[in-house]
Enzyme design. Structure first.
Site, mmCIF file in Angstrom:
data_model
loop_
_atom_site.group_PDB
_atom_site.id
_atom_site.type_symbol
_atom_site.label_atom_id
_atom_site.label_comp_id
_atom_site.label_asym_id
_atom_site.label_seq_id
_atom_site.Cartn_x
_atom_site.Cartn_y
_atom_site.Cartn_z
ATOM 1 C CB THR A 1 -20.839 23.060 0.824
ATOM 2 O OG1 THR A 1 -20.143 21.730 0.414
ATOM 3 C CG2 THR A 1 -21.987 23.150 -0.203
ATOM 4 N NE ARG B 1 -11.968 18.222 12.570
ATOM 5 C CZ ARG B 1 -12.199 17.321 11.796
ATOM 6 N NH1 ARG B 1 -11.597 16.205 11.107
ATOM 7 N NH2 ARG B 1 -13.585 17.841 11.244
ATOM 8 C CB CYS C 1 -13.409 -7.028 20.772
ATOM 9 S SG CYS C 1 -12.823 -5.351 19.762
ATOM 10 C CG HIS D 1 -19.434 13.377 5.457
ATOM 11 N ND1 HIS D 1 -19.229 14.418 4.935
ATOM 12 C CD2 HIS D 1 -19.930 12.533 4.165
ATOM 13 C CE1 HIS D 1 -19.436 14.575 3.540
ATOM 14 N NE2 HIS D 1 -19.868 13.565 3.305
ATOM 15 C CG ASN E 1 -19.506 29.486 -0.883
ATOM 16 O OD1 ASN E 1 -18.808 30.430 -0.322
ATOM 17 N ND2 ASN E 1 -19.421 28.305 -0.758
HETATM 18 C C1 BV8 Z 1 -18.057 7.714 -0.865
HETATM 19 C C2 BV8 Z 1 -15.643 13.415 7.740
HETATM 20 C C3 BV8 Z 1 -18.479 5.498 -1.585
HETATM 21 C C4 BV8 Z 1 -14.267 13.560 8.095
HETATM 22 C C5 BV8 Z 1 -15.717 14.029 5.293
HETATM 23 C C6 BV8 Z 1 -17.921 10.494 -6.823
HETATM 24 C C7 BV8 Z 1 -18.785 9.589 -6.263
HETATM 25 C C8 BV8 Z 1 -18.555 9.111 -4.923
HETATM 26 C C9 BV8 Z 1 -17.544 9.088 -4.263
HETATM 27 C C10 BV8 Z 1 -16.397 10.206 -4.899
HETATM 28 C C11 BV8 Z 1 -16.640 10.744 -6.157
HETATM 29 N N1 BV8 Z 1 -15.576 11.297 -6.445
HETATM 30 C C12 BV8 Z 1 -14.697 11.213 -5.545
HETATM 31 C C13 BV8 Z 1 -15.142 10.438 -4.767
HETATM 32 C C14 BV8 Z 1 -14.311 10.067 -3.381
HETATM 33 C C15 BV8 Z 1 -14.399 11.152 -2.269
HETATM 34 C C16 BV8 Z 1 -14.636 12.491 -2.509
HETATM 35 O O1 BV8 Z 1 -15.480 13.339 -2.828
HETATM 36 N N2 BV8 Z 1 -13.251 13.101 -2.865
HETATM 37 C C17 BV8 Z 1 -13.251 14.597 -3.002
HETATM 38 C C18 BV8 Z 1 -11.930 15.092 -2.355
HETATM 39 C C19 BV8 Z 1 -13.054 14.510 -4.566
HETATM 40 N N3 BV8 Z 1 -15.721 10.732 -1.504
HETATM 41 C C20 BV8 Z 1 -15.667 10.035 -0.680
HETATM 42 O O2 BV8 Z 1 -14.681 8.975 -0.072
HETATM 43 C C21 BV8 Z 1 -16.995 9.718 0.200
HETATM 44 N N4 BV8 Z 1 -17.370 8.207 0.117
HETATM 45 O O3 BV8 Z 1 -18.368 8.322 -1.803
HETATM 46 O O4 BV8 Z 1 -18.360 6.309 -0.671
HETATM 47 C C22 BV8 Z 1 -17.327 5.005 -1.958
HETATM 48 C C23 BV8 Z 1 -16.676 3.911 -0.989
HETATM 49 C C24 BV8 Z 1 -15.629 3.470 -1.450
HETATM 50 C C25 BV8 Z 1 -14.586 3.780 -2.434
HETATM 51 C C26 BV8 Z 1 -15.156 4.997 -3.400
HETATM 52 C C27 BV8 Z 1 -16.449 5.400 -3.065
HETATM 53 C C28 BV8 Z 1 -17.059 10.105 1.849
HETATM 54 C C29 BV8 Z 1 -16.639 11.588 1.745
HETATM 55 C C30 BV8 Z 1 -16.921 11.884 3.162
HETATM 56 C C31 BV8 Z 1 -15.548 12.509 3.541
HETATM 57 N N5 BV8 Z 1 -15.548 12.923 5.064
HETATM 58 N N6 BV8 Z 1 -16.005 14.443 6.695
HETATM 59 C C32 BV8 Z 1 -13.576 14.907 8.720
HETATM 60 O O5 BV8 Z 1 -14.595 15.706 9.015
HETATM 61 O O6 BV8 Z 1 -12.726 14.820 9.179
HETATM 62 S S1 BV8 Z 1 -15.640 15.224 4.239
HETATM 63 C C33 BV8 Z 1 -15.171 16.731 4.698
HETATM 64 O O7 BV8 Z 1 -14.778 17.489 4.024
HETATM 65 C C34 BV8 Z 1 -16.405 17.502 5.520
HETATM 66 O O8 BV8 Z 1 -17.100 16.931 6.196
HETATM 67 C C35 BV8 Z 1 -16.839 18.202 4.433
HETATM 68 O O9 BV8 Z 1 -17.921 17.446 4.006
HETATM 69 C C36 BV8 Z 1 -15.800 18.352 3.447
HETATM 70 C C37 BV8 Z 1 -15.553 19.674 2.983
HETATM 71 O O10 BV8 Z 1 -16.479 20.187 2.237
HETATM 72 P P1 BV8 Z 1 -17.251 21.336 2.630
HETATM 73 O O11 BV8 Z 1 -18.029 21.271 3.913
HETATM 74 O O12 BV8 Z 1 -17.721 22.002 1.477
HETATM 75 O O13 BV8 Z 1 -15.961 22.328 3.348
HETATM 76 P P2 BV8 Z 1 -14.984 23.230 2.578
HETATM 77 O O14 BV8 Z 1 -13.918 23.792 3.449
HETATM 78 O O15 BV8 Z 1 -14.511 22.617 1.361
HETATM 79 O O16 BV8 Z 1 -15.970 24.401 1.961
HETATM 80 C C38 BV8 Z 1 -16.414 25.308 2.659
HETATM 81 C C39 BV8 Z 1 -17.194 26.164 1.974
HETATM 82 O O17 BV8 Z 1 -17.777 27.277 2.868
HETATM 83 C C40 BV8 Z 1 -16.304 27.013 1.130
HETATM 84 O O18 BV8 Z 1 -16.898 27.414 -0.206
HETATM 85 C C41 BV8 Z 1 -16.218 28.547 1.757
HETATM 86 O O19 BV8 Z 1 -16.138 29.359 0.706
HETATM 87 C C42 BV8 Z 1 -17.778 28.676 2.341
HETATM 88 N N7 BV8 Z 1 -17.583 29.586 3.528
HETATM 89 C C43 BV8 Z 1 -16.685 29.885 4.459
HETATM 90 N N8 BV8 Z 1 -17.142 30.634 5.438
HETATM 91 C C44 BV8 Z 1 -18.345 30.870 5.163
HETATM 92 C C45 BV8 Z 1 -18.718 29.879 3.795
HETATM 93 N N9 BV8 Z 1 -20.069 29.937 3.637
HETATM 94 C C46 BV8 Z 1 -21.040 30.569 4.435
HETATM 95 N N10 BV8 Z 1 -20.762 31.256 5.349
HETATM 96 C C47 BV8 Z 1 -19.482 31.479 5.911
HETATM 97 N N11 BV8 Z 1 -19.152 31.953 6.860
HETATM 98 ZN ZN ZN Z 2 -14.621 -3.834 19.984
#
Ligand code: BV8
Ligand code: ZN
Length: 256
Positions: free
Chosen positions: A204, A78, A166, A127, A229
């Site tokens: 997003t 990636r 390490c 992130h 979006n």
């Molecule tokens: C956490 C790095 C505390 C990795 C990523 C409530 C509160 C807190 C946590 C949660 C909660 N509910 C659920 C959770 C858990 C979880 C979560 O949110 N799960 C989801 C699936 C429900 N959250 C977490 O775990 C977060 N941590 O809260 O810490 C904690 C600690 C321990 C235990 C519990 C909680 C961490 C989340 C971070 C995950 N890592 N990225 C990697 O890249 O591989 S997230 C990853 O997915 C991306 O970085 C991105 O953020 C996300 C995808 O989202 P989008 O960016 O919106 O992308 P997507 O494809 O979904 O959408 C694209 C959009 O663009 C679409 O709408 C499309 O129509 C549009 N589009 C397309 N083309 C265009 C366009 N728009 C404009 N122009 C275009 N041309």
């Molecule tokens: Zn190390």
């Protein structure tokens, strides 16, 4: 709050007035802002370049511990893809916006580094980043090869490098599902959501938390939220303005 949905019309005058008079603009971006640079979004990925990988399954610490080579290979691939891409007009427009408003806070969920490459002076990377891997065991930073020389083709498994300090396995420098966001970055983003007087949400699906909370915090304060979006999202029914189209279609008009 009136919502305005535009397909191809210019910006509503009320939105442009708000932009010209805002004191502190919060911009939240997701994978969609990089889509026109050629980087598949997570939603596209399920049938796009990453079709055979399910990001939600691979983007976890458990997946890395279970198969470090598979996960390291996927992220190395990636990162190599991202380094072959360029910032698009949307990234550049956001960078230019910073000179058009008194204060702009840019918060991104993306890990590709394209906002920085487009010239945005300050980027809150909720992130973290593909470009800052570190040791899983001691946290020691690992400088990735640039250009990547170790990348297996098309995301094939690749054993992660070993930590210089390490000898632990180096892990991708992103925040995985189930991991906490960097506290200082999240605090700065939340503070902006409580202080801003206009929010621009670009590309997003608003499904990942806590990032998705930011526009809701602003809406709860009566602050206008603009969503750019091409598709519907959970934010559609709440946004003040809904610009139905791509980031590179709408953002450059803001800085003309
Ligand atoms: C956490 C790095 C505390 C990795 C990523 C409530 C509160 C807190 C946590 C949660 C909660 N509910 C659920 C959770 C858990 C979880 C979560 O949110 N799960 C989801 C699936 C429900 N959250 C977490 O775990 C977060 N941590 O809260 O810490 C904690 C600690 C321990 C235990 C519990 C909680 C961490 C989340 C971070 C995950 N890592 N990225 C990697 O890249 O591989 S997230 C990853 O997915 C991306 O970085 C991105 O953020 C996300 C995808 O989202 P989008 O960016 O919106 O992308 P997507 O494809 O979904 O959408 C694209 C959009 O663009 C679409 O709408 C499309 O129509 C549009 N589009 C397309 N083309 C265009 C366009 N728009 C404009 N122009 C275009 N041309
Ligand atoms: Zn190390």
């Amino acid at each position: 709050m009136p919502t305005s949905s535009l397909e191809t019309e210019p910006y509503p005058s009320e939105l442009l007035t708000r932009l010209c008079t805002c004191r502190h603009l919060l911009v939240l971006t997701g994978a969609g802002v990089s889509q026109e640079s050629g980087i598949p979004t997570f939603r596209d990925a399920l049938d796009g370049l990453w079709g055979r990988f399910d990001p939600a399954q691979l983007a976890t610490p458990e997946a890395f511990d279970a198969d470090p080579a598979l996960i390291w290979g996927w992220y190395a691939w990636r990162r190599a893809q991202v380094l072959l891409c360029e910032p698009n007009p949307a990234h550049r427009a956001i960078a230019a916006l910073a000179d058009r408003v008194p204060r702009l806070t840019l918060v991104t969920q993306n890990v590709d580094g394209l906002h920085q490459r487009a010239g945005s002076p300050a980027v809150l990377e909720l992130h973290r980043s593909l470009h800052r891997p570190y040791c899983r065991d001691c946290g020691y930073p690992h400088i990735p090869a640039d250009p990547p020389c170790d990348v297996a083709l098309d995301g094939a498994p690749l054993p992660p490098p070993r930590c210089e300090r390490c000898r632990g396995p180096v892990r991708p420098g992103v925040v995985w599902f189930g991991e906490s966001l960097p506290a200082d970055v999240w605090e700065a983003a939340e503070t902006a959501a409580w202080d801003c007087d206009l929010v621009l949400v670009v590309g997003t699906s608003a499904l990942v938390y806590p990032a998705a909370e930011l526009p809701l915090t602003a809406l709860g304060r009566g602050v206008a939220v603009v969503q750019i979006n091409p598709d519907r999202t959970d934010l559609d029914d709440l946004a003040t303005f809904r610009l139905r189209g791509t980031a590179a279609r709408f953002l450059p008009e803001l800085v003309q």
